[in-house]
Motif scaffolding. Structure first.
Motif, short mmCIF file in Angstrom:
data_model
loop_
_atom_site.label_atom_id
_atom_site.label_comp_id
_atom_site.label_asym_id
_atom_site.label_seq_id
_atom_site.Cartn_x
_atom_site.Cartn_y
_atom_site.Cartn_z
N ALA A 197 38.26 35.97 40.00
CA ALA A 197 36.91 35.84 39.43
C ALA A 197 36.39 34.42 39.59
O ALA A 197 35.20 34.21 39.85
N ASN A 198 37.26 33.43 39.45
CA ASN A 198 36.86 32.05 39.65
C ASN A 198 36.47 31.79 41.10
O ASN A 198 35.48 31.11 41.39
N ALA A 199 37.26 32.35 42.01
CA ALA A 199 36.99 32.15 43.44
C ALA A 199 35.65 32.75 43.83
O ALA A 199 34.87 32.15 44.60
N PHE A 230 42.71 35.21 46.08
CA PHE A 230 42.29 36.37 46.86
C PHE A 230 43.27 37.52 46.62
O PHE A 230 44.42 37.31 46.24
N ASN A 231 42.79 38.74 46.83
CA ASN A 231 43.67 39.90 46.81
C ASN A 231 43.16 40.92 47.82
O ASN A 231 42.24 40.64 48.59
N GLN A 232 43.71 42.13 47.80
CA GLN A 232 43.34 43.12 48.80
C GLN A 232 41.91 43.63 48.62
O GLN A 232 41.30 44.12 49.57
N ILE A 243 36.61 41.43 36.08
CA ILE A 243 37.46 41.03 37.21
C ILE A 243 38.48 39.99 36.78
O ILE A 243 39.64 40.03 37.18
N ALA A 244 38.04 39.04 35.92
CA ALA A 244 38.97 38.02 35.42
C ALA A 244 40.08 38.66 34.60
O ALA A 244 41.25 38.25 34.68
#
Length: 368
Positions: free
Chosen positions: A74-76, A218-220, A66-67
């Motif tokens: 990925a951090n979030a 964040f993303n979709q 994911i990172a």
């Protein structure tokens, strides 16, 4: 990987194996020593063990993927674990110690009755089979990617090392090896980061060359709502998973139970920004990974930038950290079988020594 890397990995494996076996006598003294580490373990040891046990191959494979693809997302995701840890620190950890029980099943029995306790025990054992397999497979895959050995061989060797020291020393062996693994892993990752940055010309180039939206939390796919839901899930998992409950109940008092969860919380507020930097850097070095290839971003970076010997050290640290989740699960499952099935249901008059040997026997059965 060169011969020196294999030597480093072998030495590290022998070190962990030796430390685990050192606690054979300690774990054999009594049932409390084997299953609860005597009920007086230092809170900082339990806290570091809880933190490193929460690692799995997902930290480097799934979250690393994911990172690589999405960057700061990925951090979030991992910061939600710190928020959940904070909730457990204030509201849950101390309450487990206050109950005075040795296992979560014992609490279920006191609260709801024998039938519910049996159902919970059987379901936990069944789940542990899948959990152990789920951890050993990706750990074996990490070693397989970096070595010429087959995936099956890697899984078998790693599983054997884990099962022997866990069966011999019980919870003490798990706790102490977890601390050693924490130190090695932290050192390994801190070595990787500056070398990786040197490959792209420094942090400024990571920002300049990263794809659009790479530093948005964040993303979709991973929305703010997803993060909130993940906090709820992690709170139940950190606060209620039997394996982690052991960390809260095996210290001396409620205050120390809260400290155990507190260390976990602090480390998870800091660690995501360290663990996820390498695959984010590799996105700049090699932006062409597709599909499941991104799961290998961590190992690909290490093999590209690290000199001989250090590759083995980093891989050993990553494998040992992810293996920590396996030894925690195995120890928990053996506790369930020995105390809640063998002693309470099959042989109520069994001696402590007999119960300990049954736990060791079940540890071997579980892996094979």
């Amino acid at each position: 990987m060169g011969k020196l890397d294999f030597v480093v990995m072998a030495v590290f494996a022998l070190l962990i194996f030796g430390i685990g076996l050192t606690f054979t006598r300690v774990g054999s003294k009594s049932g409390q020593a084997f299953f609860e580490a005597g009920g007086e373990t230092p809170w900082w040891i339990n806290g570091l063990s809880l933190f490193i046990s929460y690692f799995s191959a997902g930290t480097f494979v799934v979250w690393g993927s994911i990172a690589y693809k999405h960057g700061l997302v990925a951090n979030a995701i991992q910061l939600t674990m710190a928020i959940s840890g904070l909730i457990v620190t204030f509201f849950i950890a101390g309450r487990w110690k206050k109950t005075g029980v040795a296992t979560a099943a014992e609490y279920i029995g006191k609260r709801f009755g024998a039938a519910e306790k049996q159902f919970y025990t059987y379901m936990t054992l069944l789940l542990s089979l899948f959990t152990t397999a789920a951890v050993l497979y990706p750990v074996g895959k990490m070693v397989h990617v970096a070595t010429p050995y087959s995936l099956e061989t890697c899984i078998i060797v790693i599983g054997l090392i884990i099962v022997v020291y866990t069966a011999a020393g019980g919870l003490w062996a798990v706790l102490v090896t977890d601390v050693v693994q924490f130190v090695i892993l932290t050192a390994a990752v801190l070595i990787v980061i500056p070398i990786a940055f040197s490959q792209i010309g420094g942090p400024a180039n990571l920002v300049a060359k990263a794809p659009p939206h790479f530093f948005e939390p964040f993303n979709q796919d991973y929305t703010f709502g997803f993060m909130l839901a993940f906090i709820v899930y992690q709170t139940f998992y950190i606060g209620g998973n039997w394996s982690y409950v052991q960390r809260y109940t095996s210290v001396s008092n409620q205050k120390n139970s809260k400290k155990v969860a507190g260390i976990f919380t602090i480390l998870y507020f800091v660690s995501p920004f360290i663990w996820m930097i390498p695959p984010m850097i590799y996105r700049v070095i090699n932006p062409n990974l597709q599909g499941l290839e991104s799961e290998d971003a961590y190992m690909m970076l290490i093999q590209k930038v690290m000199p001989a010997g250090l590759i083995g050290l980093v891989l050993a640290g990553m494998v040992s950290a992810t293996s920590s989740k396996a030894n925690t699960t195995i120890n928990m499952a053996s506790t369930v079988f020995a105390q809640d099935i063998y002693k309470n249901l099959l042989r109520p008059k069994a001696s402590e020594k007999e119960v300990i040997w049954m736990a060791r026997f079940f540890t071997l059965v579980l892996v094979f």
